[in-house]
Structures are given as C-alpha cells and as structure tokens.
Design a protein around this motif. Structure first.
Motif, PDB file in Angstrom:
ATOM      1  N   THR A 283      -5.475  15.581  52.989  1.00 15.80           N
ATOM      2  CA  THR A 283      -4.689  14.816  52.025  1.00 15.80           C
ATOM      3  C   THR A 283      -3.229  14.794  52.462  1.00 15.80           C
ATOM      4  N   GLU A 285      -1.017  14.839  49.950  1.00 20.60           N
ATOM      5  CA  GLU A 285      -0.359  15.410  48.759  1.00 20.60           C
ATOM      6  C   GLU A 285       0.313  16.736  49.098  1.00 20.60           C
ATOM      7  N   VAL A 364      -4.601  21.693  45.925  1.00 26.36           N
ATOM      8  CA  VAL A 364      -4.325  21.444  47.348  1.00 26.36           C
ATOM      9  C   VAL A 364      -3.756  22.718  47.974  1.00 26.36           C
ATOM     10  N   ASP A 383      -8.696  20.360  48.718  1.00 25.71           N
ATOM     11  CA  ASP A 383      -8.000  19.650  49.799  1.00 25.71           C
ATOM     12  C   ASP A 383      -7.088  20.601  50.542  1.00 25.71           C
TER      13      ASP A 383
END
Ligand code: F3S
Length: 397
Positions: A283, A285, A364, A383
């Motif tokens: 990801t 993010e 995350v 993630d």
C-alpha cells in the motif's frame, strides 16, 4: 545409515521413549536426504515457539515430550508470540498469553534457554567455525552458515528439537563441503545501504530458490546489513548459506569455485533494487504501526533507532523488537528511554510476524526488513510499507 553402538541403543529405546522418538526422526531425515551417518552437534536453536504458529497440537506435543526429554547441548528458543513481560500493555489477550507461557515453560523444562530470539548469536549461542549445529530459524541458519562458518541445515522445529535431545544430527547438505559450493555470482554494480540489503536479498532469493549465492559488494557491509540480507534471502528463497567476497570465512574457497566453474552471473544495479523495494510494499498509505528489529535488533541498531527518533513525538506507534538480553544493554545505554520518550516501545521475545498483531487495532505496518514485508501480509493479513525507519515515522503536529 550407519549408527554407532551408543546411537543404536538410543534408537532401540534404551535411553527412554523421548530419545527413541527423536532418534527415529533423525534417522528418517537422514534416510530421506541420503546421510551416511549422524554427526555430533555443539548447539541447537529451536523454532516452533509462538502459539500463533504451533497451536494446541504443538503445545500438547511439547508438553508430552517435556515429561522425560532433556537437551544434551546448549539450546536456545526462537521468538514467542508475545512479550513475556509487557504483553498486557501491548494489547495481547490473557488467553493467548496463558498458552504461550505454557509452551515456553515446557521448553525450559527440557533445559532449553528461554532466550526467545531469532538472533541467538547476539545472546551467547555463538558456534565456532566449522562446528556442526542444528538450527531452525531460517535467518539465523543463514547467519550461522555464512557469517560464522558453522554448519547447519534449515532444520524444522521437530528436527532441531530431536537433534538437541540426541546431541547429533544427520550429516547431509550444508554439513558437507559439497553442499556449500556457490552456484550464482551476484555482482553489485552500485554501492548500497540501509533497506537496500533486504531488497537485494529478496530479489536474489526469488531468483535462486535454494541455491548458494556469492556476492561482490562495492563497500564492506556491516554484520547488521548482512543479517538483513540473509533474512531476506531465506524468506523469498530457501537460501541457507551465502558467501561474500573477501568478507565471509569461506569466501576464498568459494571464490575459486566461482572462477573455475564459471557459474551464472547476476548483475544488480540501483534500478533493480528500487523496483524491488516498491514491490515489497502492499500500500502507499502511511503505517499506523512501525516495527523494526527483524531479525531481532542488535545494540547498534537500537542505538541508530534512538538517534533517529531522539527529541521527536511520534504519531505512529513504534515497536523495536529485540531480545530481553539486548534490551538490558539498551536500557543501560539510555537508548530505551529515548525511544520511549518519542512514544515507541521496546518489545522483547516476539516480533511483528509471530505475534498476533492482527488482533490489535492496526491496519498498516511499516517495516525496514524485507523478510517482515514478505511475511506480514500473509501471516497477519495486514498491509505493509517497506522503507527505512526515517521515511516511515510521522511526527505529531
Ligand atoms: Fe525474527 Fe520474526 Fe523476523 S522471528 S527474523 S523478527 S519474522
């Protein structure tokens, strides 16, 4: 397979049921891989410790074995599923921790040191050059074979435990000279640093599978950098040994094979490394949890973490995973205090992969280890972002 008289007695049950069962495992492994004999070992390192990975069946097996089995050589444990001391503070459940403590207790009962670390070589389990050992944590196997020049196969948990209980292992694979020959020459065209090492390991491991790479670096890597390289090699491939030109103890011998046999060559440049780094993130993010210390952090790595976060207040949670022994030195040096003042935590005995972090409230995970980036999505379902620590931290506004 040839057994000595003493080994035959063990195999026939004259030293009890536990030894008999373990000898059966060792002999079966030896038969499968064509070993001619068993070889005495000087140490063992045992995986299969986290309740998350071995479950109730594993706990039952170890508890049963612990009733009459005792190890014959110095043996240490891989990380558990929680920090054995501050598990509650980190958010782990009582139910999980109870089972985890029972597993560690059973191993201790067998005489295994509850070091709970994947870097046993940082806490006193340091085999000498050429010694035969039975280690099972893949990154530690890579370190022992490559950096220390000891000899071990990638043992499974039961194989390493059986070897510890019998004091010997089957003599095949990486125990033999023939099993330590390089078969891929990796030439680094560029100087590398930090998270480059994990990316290189990940890329080469994917390329070579279970082979043995021989690296040529532009600059001398540190032992921490080689530790990251080996962990990544062992996770994307099943590498158990690598050589580094003019650095690792068998490199002169390996260099001769590289030049005589004209083995395949892989040239790695900066673009290859950057491309691999991007692939390792799932990801874009920002991470809400950063975990460093895969493999478990050395004192030098903790010092660098403390320098990176000194004086900051972090928005994201930071875990520095290490062993309880290395943390004791970090406490004394004042690194722990600096990290805690920034909002981070020193997390011992466990890591971002074998702990049930999926049960905590994070989405995350930011990591600077390619091995962790490879495993967190599958093992934890979260993630992951792969980068150097300085690029993962977010300061509080
Ligand atoms: Fe160690 Fe966990 Fe990484 S066991 S090598 S910190 S995945």
């Amino acid at each position: 397979m040839h057994l000595t008289r003493e080994e035959e007695k063990m195999y026939d049950g004259e030293e009890g049921l536990a030894v008999e069962k373990c000898m059966e495992i060792l002999v079966a492994l030896g038969d499968i891989y064509g070993a001619e004999k068993l070889v005495p070992i000087t140490s063992a390192q045992i995986s299969g410790v986290s309740y998350k990975t071995i479950g109730d069946a594993g706990l039952e097996f170890i508890e049963e074995l612990s009733n009459d089995a005792r190890v014959r050589v110095p043996s240490t444990l891989n990380p558990a599923g929680v920090d054995l001391k501050i598990w509650k503070e980190l958010g782990f459940s009582e139910e999980f921790t109870k089972k985890q403590l029972a597993i560690v207790d059973a191993y201790q009962k067998m005489g295994i040191s509850a070091t709970c670390t994947c870097t046993p070589y940082l806490v006193g389990n340091v085999p000498t050059f050429g010694s035969h050992i039975a280690w099972s944590e893949s990154s530690a196997v890579c370190y022992a074979n490559s950096i220390l020049g000891a000899r071990t196969n990638r043992e499974g948990g039961p194989g390493a435990l059986s070897a510890a209980i019998c004091g010997r292992t089957a003599n095949y694979g990486y125990h033999l000279d023939e099993g330590r020959r390089p078969n891929l020459f990796v030439d680094l065209e560029t100087a590398v640093e930090g998270s480059d090492f994990g990316a290189i390991g990940y890329m080469v491991g994917n390329n070579i599978g279970g082979g043995i790479p021989y690296f040529k670096f532009k600059r001398t890597p540190s032992t921490d950098q080689l530790k990251w390289l080996g962990a990544a090699l062992a996770s994307s491939g099943s590498v158990a040994l690598y050589h580094v030109e003019n650095i690792t103890p068998e490199s002169k011998w390996a260099a001769k094979i590289v030049s005589d046999d004209k083995i395949e060559k892989l040239i790695v440049n900066k673009a290859d490394i950057n491309e691999t780094k991007i692939k390792l993130s799932t990801t874009e993010e920002k991470p809400d949890l950063i975990c460093v210390g895969c493999p478990h952090a050395s004192l030098e790595e903790i010092k660098r973490v403390s320098e990176t976060v000194a004086g900051l207040k972090l928005e994201n949670m930071l875990w520095v995973c290490t062993s309880i022994s290395v943390k004791a030195s970090a406490d004394r040096m004042g690194y722990t205090e600096i990290i805690e003042n920034a909002g981070g935590k020193m997390v011992c005995d466990t890591c971002m992969v074998v702990a049930p972090i999926e049960e905590l409230d994070y989405k995350v995970v930011g990591v600077d280890s390619a091995k962790a980036a490879n495993y967190v999505p599958n093992m934890c379902g979260l993630d992951v972002v792969y980068n150097d620590l300085k690029n993962l931290i977010i300061e509080k506004k």
